[in-house]
Design a protein around this motif. Structure first.
Motif, PDB file in Angstrom:
ATOM      1  N   MET A   1       0.836  -1.191   0.000  1.00  0.00           N
ATOM      2  CA  MET A   1       0.000   0.000   0.000  1.00  0.00           C
ATOM      3  C   MET A   1       0.873   1.244   0.000  1.00  0.00           C
ATOM      4  SD  MET A   1      -2.979   1.236   2.689  1.00  0.00           S
ATOM      5  CE  MET A   1      -1.847   1.602   4.024  1.00  0.00           C
ATOM      6  N   ARG A   2       0.503   2.207  -0.831  1.00  0.00           N
ATOM      7  CA  ARG A   2       1.202   3.486  -0.898  1.00  0.00           C
ATOM      8  C   ARG A   2       0.210   4.609  -0.620  1.00  0.00           C
ATOM      9  NH1 ARG A   2       2.522   1.242  -5.762  1.00  0.00           N
ATOM     10  NH2 ARG A   2       1.557   2.985  -6.876  1.00  0.00           N
ATOM     11  N   GLN A   3       0.663   5.592   0.143  1.00  0.00           N
ATOM     12  CA  GLN A   3      -0.178   6.735   0.475  1.00  0.00           C
ATOM     13  C   GLN A   3       0.516   8.031   0.081  1.00  0.00           C
ATOM     14  OE1 GLN A   3      -2.508   6.596   4.290  1.00  0.00           O
ATOM     15  NE2 GLN A   3      -0.961   5.082   4.838  1.00  0.00           N
ATOM     16  N   ARG A   4      -0.301   8.964  -0.424  1.00  0.00           N
ATOM     17  CA  ARG A   4       0.200  10.305  -0.710  1.00  0.00           C
ATOM     18  C   ARG A   4      -0.784  11.301  -0.124  1.00  0.00           C
ATOM     19  NH1 ARG A   4      -0.073  12.293  -6.706  1.00  0.00           N
ATOM     20  NH2 ARG A   4      -2.059  13.148  -5.961  1.00  0.00           N
ATOM     21  N   ILE A   5      -0.329  12.059   0.850  1.00  0.00           N
ATOM     22  CA  ILE A   5      -1.159  13.052   1.531  1.00  0.00           C
ATOM     23  C   ILE A   5      -0.574  14.422   1.232  1.00  0.00           C
ATOM     24  CG2 ILE A   5      -2.032  13.858   3.755  1.00  0.00           C
ATOM     25  CD1 ILE A   5      -1.700  10.976   4.762  1.00  0.00           C
ATOM     26  N   GLY A 219       6.003  -0.269   7.112  1.00  0.00           N
ATOM     27  CA  GLY A 219       5.859  -1.150   5.965  1.00  0.00           C
ATOM     28  C   GLY A 219       5.036  -0.582   4.839  1.00  0.00           C
ATOM     29  N   HIS A 220       4.421   0.571   5.055  1.00  0.00           N
ATOM     30  CA  HIS A 220       3.618   1.210   4.013  1.00  0.00           C
ATOM     31  C   HIS A 220       4.235   2.576   3.703  1.00  0.00           C
ATOM     32  CE1 HIS A 220       0.580  -1.867   4.434  1.00  0.00           C
ATOM     33  NE2 HIS A 220       0.473  -1.621   5.735  1.00  0.00           N
ATOM     34  N   ARG A 221       4.535   2.803   2.441  1.00  0.00           N
ATOM     35  CA  ARG A 221       5.150   4.074   2.056  1.00  0.00           C
ATOM     36  C   ARG A 221       4.105   5.184   2.132  1.00  0.00           C
ATOM     37  NH1 ARG A 221       9.358   6.342  -0.905  1.00  0.00           N
ATOM     38  NH2 ARG A 221       8.768   8.184  -2.123  1.00  0.00           N
ATOM     39  N   THR A 222       4.418   6.215   2.910  1.00  0.00           N
ATOM     40  CA  THR A 222       3.527   7.361   3.069  1.00  0.00           C
ATOM     41  C   THR A 222       4.309   8.638   2.781  1.00  0.00           C
ATOM     42  OG1 THR A 222       2.206   6.221   4.747  1.00  0.00           O
ATOM     43  CG2 THR A 222       2.005   8.617   4.629  1.00  0.00           C
ATOM     44  N   GLU A 223       3.869   9.350   1.764  1.00  0.00           N
ATOM     45  CA  GLU A 223       4.523  10.600   1.357  1.00  0.00           C
ATOM     46  C   GLU A 223       3.603  11.759   1.707  1.00  0.00           C
ATOM     47  OE1 GLU A 223       6.812  11.287  -2.614  1.00  0.00           O
ATOM     48  OE2 GLU A 223       4.784  12.039  -2.927  1.00  0.00           O
TER      49      GLU A 223
END
Length: 516
Positions: A1-5, A219-223
């Motif tokens: 899972m990847r997140q971009r906020i 473990g989850h990439r969050t930018e």
């Protein structure tokens, strides 16, 4: 899972990145005025089986939900769409196969569970998009007015987040916290296609005071980005310049400065509009658009002003009426550029299977050949519509709402411009598939019609007379009696005429004349 906020602010409303506090997988900072966009990208094997099975049955699936409440946003989050739930869908087998089948039934069941959609039961509820003309559009289109995302929030909290129990209580709590935020969202996009095999979920919140408080799971990439429009970065007319700071939680201890410029498909024209029905309405109401300015966003004669309407089944347009050039000119309309199909002009709303209809109208603003103050001043355009007969109720009236249309200038982009590189670009909005891939949209901002009592809602209400259930029995009896009396009167008239001057009388008259 990847997140971009991403927090996006106007140039003069940013914050000092030195005030940001980064600690492991969390980031905090002061409140400031900005819009917010969250994007989560998930692979199919990261989804629960019930969602994964539905997505794999689709060739492409695009959900677009927009709040009916008026909201303000900032560049480059400028795209607009009529309020409500929009679904663009192509079945999984072949693009041409859109008949009823297990794939469509499975999708409708999933929509009922997650969004509370009730009228999607088969492919007959969808409008068909002409894929021979618009190759980059989906095959089917569905719409339903949807006030909020409460049904989806409950579904995510109780069904989806609960499946994360194997990852620990923190994962479940984090999931439910993110789901609860959707109650205040201004828009939600969900996209899947068989090429990427990934589900992208994008939510936007309007421009307001935002609290910079973001956390993530290991473990989850969050930018996380704190960005603002920067005109000094822009090098081309079709570009939007962006500068600010980016942080990858868990990998960085300090934000990294960033600066880039990308072509923007959606821009703001600087004008605004409101929408309301002309009173008195009757069964053939007229929707009036009040537009603050008719001036083109740029000096280009090829730019044309359009309004894209999404109308529920209770309200429909007559494409034959909208093909009369003289009539259109009297309403400040140029032409009907597109109308979805099928549109039944006679059926009542309760017997219509299709969700409704959508039309694209080109408007006729004051031209530059007229006085300059007339071209840049306020003006109106009127759209004739029709009401279907609605189901009876105990009040004798029903309240119906027509969502605001998307009003925009469509201008061809400069030669060589390509839009897909924009990370904030928004596609599959319905009207964008009706134009070429190099079209830029300069949006006219919707504003609530205060005089119409909408209370900040981007909806145009109308009160429709319907059959009163308490009087229905008397109406049926009275109608039957009137038919019987009318038939008896016609029959008596025919018999009386025959007896007076019918065949028998004529024969006697001829025989009498022969004897004479």
């Amino acid at each position: 899972m990847r997140q971009r906020i991403t927090f996006i602010h106007k140039p003069e409303q940013g914050i000092d990145v030195q005030e940001l506090q980064i600690a492991g997988y969390s980031l905090g900072g002061p409140e400031f005025l900005a819009a917010r966009e969250d994007r989560i990208t998930l692979a199919l094997d990261e989804l629960p089986a019930e969602l994964s099975d539905v997505l794999q049955s689709c060739h492409e699936l695009h959900v677009r939900w927009v709040s009916p409440l008026a909201y303000e946003t900032v560049a480059p989050l400028l795209s607009r769409l009529s309020p409500g739930f929009h679904l663009f869908y192509t079945p999984g087998k072949t693009r041409g196969e859109v008949e009823d089948g297990p794939d469509t039934a499975m999708l409708c069941q999933a929509l009922s569970k997650s969004f509370g959609i009730q009228i999607c039961s088969s492919s007959r509820a969808f409008a068909r998009l002409p894929n021979d003309r618009f190759s980059h559009s989906a095959a089917l289109y569905f719409y339903e007015p949807r006030e909020n995302l409460n049904s989806l929030v409950d579904y995510l909290s109780t069904r989806i987040c609960a499946t994360l129990g194997g990852h620990g209580d923190s994962a479940v709590s984090h999931c439910r916290e993110r789901a609860e935020r959707l109650r205040d969202a201004a828009s939600l996009d969900i996209s899947y296609d068989t090429i990427s095999h990934a589900l992208k979920v994008t939510a936007q919140w309007p421009k307001k005071r935002q609290s910079v408080s973001v956390s993530s799971l290991p473990g989850h990439r969050t930018e996380v980005g704190i960005l603002g429009e920067d005109p000094s970065v822009r090098t081309e007319a079709e570009e939007v310049g962006i500068s600010g700071a980016l942080t990858v939680l868990g990998d960085q201890k300090t934000p990294s400065p960033v600066m880039f410029a990308v072509p923007s498909r959606h821009r703001v024209s600087g004008a605004s509009f409101s929408s309301a029905f002309v009173s008195p309405t009757g069964l053939h109401p007229t929707l009036r658009l009040r537009i603050s300015s008719g001036q083109r966003p740029r000096e280009d004669a090829s730019c044309a002003l359009h309004a894209y309407f999404t109308l529920p089944k209770s309200i429909f347009p007559d494409r034959y009426q909208l093909s009369d050039e003289l009539f259109l000119r009297s309403k400040n309309l140029t032409a009907l550029r597109y109308a979805s199909s099928p549109i039944d002009l006679e059926a009542p709303a309760y017997a219509t299977e299709t969700w409704g209809s959508s039309i694209l109208l080109e408007l006729t603003p004051p031209t530059s050949g007229e006085k300059e103050d007339e071209a840049s001043g306020p003006w109106t355009a009127e759209v004739p519509l029709h009401l279907r007969y609605l189901a009876p109720n105990s009040d004798g009236y029903a309240e119906v709402e027509a969502p605001y249309p998307a009003v925009f200038w469509a201008c061809p982009a400069e030669e060589g411009t390509k839009f897909p590189n924009n990370p904030f670009d928004r596609v599959h909005l319905g009207y964008d598939a009706l134009f070429g891939p190099r079209t830029a949209f300069w949006h006219v901002e919707p504003r609530a019609e205060d005089a119409g009592g909408s209370g900040g809602r981007l909806m145009s209400p109308i009160r429709v007379p319907v059959l009163d259930e308490d009087d229905a029995s008397w109406v049926r009896a009275g109608t039957a009696a009137a038919v019987v009396v009318g038939f008896a009167w016609v029959l008596w008239t025919l018999v009386a005429a025959y007896m007076k001057s019918g065949y028998g009388r004529e024969k006697e008259s001829r025989e009498a004349k022969k004897k004479q």
